[in-house]
Design a protein around this motif. Sequence first.
Motif, PDB file in Angstrom:
ATOM      1  N   VAL A   1       0.832  -1.236  -0.005  1.00 58.05           N
ATOM      2  CA  VAL A   1      -0.053  -0.120  -0.118  1.00 58.05           C
ATOM      3  C   VAL A   1       0.785   1.243  -0.099  1.00 58.05           C
ATOM      4  O   VAL A   1       1.651   1.294   0.889  1.00 58.05           O
ATOM      5  CB  VAL A   1      -0.928   0.188   1.283  1.00 58.05           C
ATOM      6  N   SER A   2       0.609   2.043  -1.061  1.00 56.39           N
ATOM      7  CA  SER A   2       1.642   3.084  -1.176  1.00 56.39           C
ATOM      8  C   SER A   2       1.599   4.319  -0.141  1.00 56.39           C
ATOM      9  O   SER A   2       2.172   5.252   0.279  1.00 56.39           O
ATOM     10  CB  SER A   2       1.523   3.775  -2.499  1.00 56.39           C
ATOM     11  N   GLN A   3       0.058   4.534   0.166  1.00 54.26           N
ATOM     12  CA  GLN A   3      -0.386   5.224   1.149  1.00 54.26           C
ATOM     13  C   GLN A   3      -1.062   4.965   2.316  1.00 54.26           C
ATOM     14  O   GLN A   3      -2.253   4.829   2.520  1.00 54.26           O
ATOM     15  CB  GLN A   3      -1.305   6.292   0.496  1.00 54.26           C
ATOM     16  N   TRP A   4      -0.254   4.378   3.209  1.00 55.18           N
ATOM     17  CA  TRP A   4      -0.627   3.412   4.370  1.00 55.18           C
ATOM     18  C   TRP A   4      -1.609   4.381   5.238  1.00 55.18           C
ATOM     19  O   TRP A   4      -2.268   3.790   5.811  1.00 55.18           O
ATOM     20  CB  TRP A   4       0.672   2.719   5.003  1.00 55.18           C
ATOM     21  N   ASP A   5      -1.003   5.706   5.556  1.00 55.66           N
ATOM     22  CA  ASP A   5      -1.533   6.486   6.557  1.00 55.66           C
ATOM     23  C   ASP A   5      -3.126   6.647   5.911  1.00 55.66           C
ATOM     24  O   ASP A   5      -3.907   6.753   7.060  1.00 55.66           O
ATOM     25  CB  ASP A   5      -0.894   7.624   6.791  1.00 55.66           C
ATOM     26  N   SER A   6      -3.270   6.815   4.641  1.00 52.22           N
ATOM     27  CA  SER A   6      -4.765   7.193   4.103  1.00 52.22           C
ATOM     28  C   SER A   6      -5.610   5.684   4.415  1.00 52.22           C
ATOM     29  O   SER A   6      -6.676   5.706   4.995  1.00 52.22           O
ATOM     30  CB  SER A   6      -4.730   7.630   2.925  1.00 52.22           C
ATOM     31  N   ALA A   7      -4.809   4.679   4.246  1.00 50.34           N
ATOM     32  CA  ALA A   7      -5.645   3.391   4.464  1.00 50.34           C
ATOM     33  C   ALA A   7      -6.079   3.213   5.880  1.00 50.34           C
ATOM     34  O   ALA A   7      -7.222   2.736   5.971  1.00 50.34           O
ATOM     35  CB  ALA A   7      -4.750   2.285   3.716  1.00 50.34           C
ATOM     36  N   MET A   8      -5.135   3.663   6.509  1.00 50.58           N
ATOM     37  CA  MET A   8      -5.694   3.429   8.217  1.00 50.58           C
ATOM     38  C   MET A   8      -6.721   4.149   8.486  1.00 50.58           C
ATOM     39  O   MET A   8      -7.646   3.810   9.418  1.00 50.58           O
ATOM     40  CB  MET A   8      -4.251   3.408   8.948  1.00 50.58           C
ATOM     41  N   ARG A   9      -6.660   5.216   7.867  1.00 48.59           N
ATOM     42  CA  ARG A   9      -7.784   6.442   8.306  1.00 48.59           C
ATOM     43  C   ARG A   9      -9.073   5.961   7.679  1.00 48.59           C
ATOM     44  O   ARG A   9     -10.066   5.912   8.543  1.00 48.59           O
ATOM     45  CB  ARG A   9      -7.440   7.925   7.533  1.00 48.59           C
ATOM     46  N   LEU A  10      -9.259   5.414   6.619  1.00 50.83           N
ATOM     47  CA  LEU A  10     -10.123   4.850   5.984  1.00 50.83           C
ATOM     48  C   LEU A  10     -10.496   3.441   6.699  1.00 50.83           C
ATOM     49  O   LEU A  10     -11.832   3.251   6.851  1.00 50.83           O
ATOM     50  CB  LEU A  10     -10.113   4.589   4.488  1.00 50.83           C
ATOM     51  N   LEU A  11      -9.742   2.788   7.379  1.00 51.83           N
ATOM     52  CA  LEU A  11     -10.260   1.658   8.035  1.00 51.83           C
ATOM     53  C   LEU A  11     -10.832   2.078   9.434  1.00 51.83           C
ATOM     54  O   LEU A  11     -11.811   1.316   9.670  1.00 51.83           O
ATOM     55  CB  LEU A  11      -9.102   0.882   8.251  1.00 51.83           C
ATOM     56  N   ASP A  12     -10.147   2.897   9.974  1.00 52.47           N
ATOM     57  CA  ASP A  12     -10.913   3.670  11.089  1.00 52.47           C
ATOM     58  C   ASP A  12     -12.353   3.956  11.024  1.00 52.47           C
ATOM     59  O   ASP A  12     -13.395   3.988  11.642  1.00 52.47           O
ATOM     60  CB  ASP A  12     -10.148   4.823  11.713  1.00 52.47           C
ATOM     61  N   VAL A  13     -12.501   4.759   9.982  1.00 56.44           N
ATOM     62  CA  VAL A  13     -13.788   5.246   9.478  1.00 56.44           C
ATOM     63  C   VAL A  13     -14.981   3.993   9.216  1.00 56.44           C
ATOM     64  O   VAL A  13     -15.854   3.940   9.555  1.00 56.44           O
ATOM     65  CB  VAL A  13     -13.933   6.229   8.255  1.00 56.44           C
ATOM     66  N   THR A  14     -14.414   3.003   8.404  1.00 59.15           N
ATOM     67  CA  THR A  14     -15.184   1.627   8.094  1.00 59.15           C
ATOM     68  C   THR A  14     -15.450   1.072   9.491  1.00 59.15           C
ATOM     69  O   THR A  14     -16.754   0.795   9.563  1.00 59.15           O
ATOM     70  CB  THR A  14     -14.129   0.919   7.309  1.00 59.15           C
ATOM     71  N   VAL A  15     -14.510   0.744  10.513  1.00 58.78           N
ATOM     72  CA  VAL A  15     -14.838  -0.145  11.570  1.00 58.78           C
ATOM     73  C   VAL A  15     -15.869   0.678  12.170  1.00 58.78           C
ATOM     74  O   VAL A  15     -16.802   0.251  13.189  1.00 58.78           O
ATOM     75  CB  VAL A  15     -13.490  -0.171  12.393  1.00 58.78           C
ATOM     76  N   ALA A  16     -15.684   2.230  12.360  1.00 57.14           N
ATOM     77  CA  ALA A  16     -16.404   3.049  13.359  1.00 57.14           C
ATOM     78  C   ALA A  16     -17.917   2.952  12.724  1.00 57.14           C
ATOM     79  O   ALA A  16     -18.822   2.700  13.417  1.00 57.14           O
ATOM     80  CB  ALA A  16     -16.112   4.489  13.356  1.00 57.14           C
ATOM     81  N   ARG A  17     -18.068   2.758  11.517  1.00 57.65           N
ATOM     82  CA  ARG A  17     -19.586   2.852  10.785  1.00 57.65           C
ATOM     83  C   ARG A  17     -20.012   1.513  11.074  1.00 57.65           C
ATOM     84  O   ARG A  17     -21.342   1.282  11.189  1.00 57.65           O
ATOM     85  CB  ARG A  17     -19.515   3.165   9.407  1.00 57.65           C
ATOM     86  N   ALA A  18     -19.312   0.498  11.065  1.00 63.24           N
ATOM     87  CA  ALA A  18     -19.967  -0.752  11.128  1.00 63.24           C
ATOM     88  C   ALA A  18     -20.298  -0.876  12.559  1.00 63.24           C
ATOM     89  O   ALA A  18     -21.468  -1.488  12.868  1.00 63.24           O
ATOM     90  CB  ALA A  18     -18.800  -1.895  11.083  1.00 63.24           C
ATOM     91  N   LEU A  19     -19.568  -0.260  13.549  1.00 65.95           N
ATOM     92  CA  LEU A  19     -20.057  -0.430  14.865  1.00 65.95           C
ATOM     93  C   LEU A  19     -21.289   0.133  15.193  1.00 65.95           C
ATOM     94  O   LEU A  19     -21.676   0.544  16.313  1.00 65.95           O
ATOM     95  CB  LEU A  19     -19.089  -0.008  15.772  1.00 65.95           C
ATOM     96  N   ARG A  20     -21.498   1.171  14.316  1.00 67.54           N
ATOM     97  CA  ARG A  20     -22.842   2.176  14.615  1.00 67.54           C
ATOM     98  C   ARG A  20     -23.941   1.607  14.204  1.00 67.54           C
ATOM     99  O   ARG A  20     -24.999   2.138  13.913  1.00 67.54           O
ATOM    100  CB  ARG A  20     -22.631   3.575  14.115  1.00 67.54           C
TER     101      ARG A  20
END
Length: 50
Positions: free
Chosen positions: A17-36
């Motif tokens: 993954v060339s933009q790991w920080d961006s990928a992890m921010r998107l993962l944070d958003v994805t998990v937060a939305r899943a938990l809601r």
Amino acid sequence: MDGSLTMIIPVRDSRGVSQWDSAMRLLDVTVARALRQHGPTPHVVLVMTR
């Protein structure tokens, strides 16, 4: 079955993954939305590959 939602989220190895920080921010958003999700607490499964 308890009617809960199970979400399986694949996560690539950081070396591919060339933009790991961006990928992890998107993962944070994805998990937060899943938990809601409404209803029983959902299960979130992260599948990490290497």
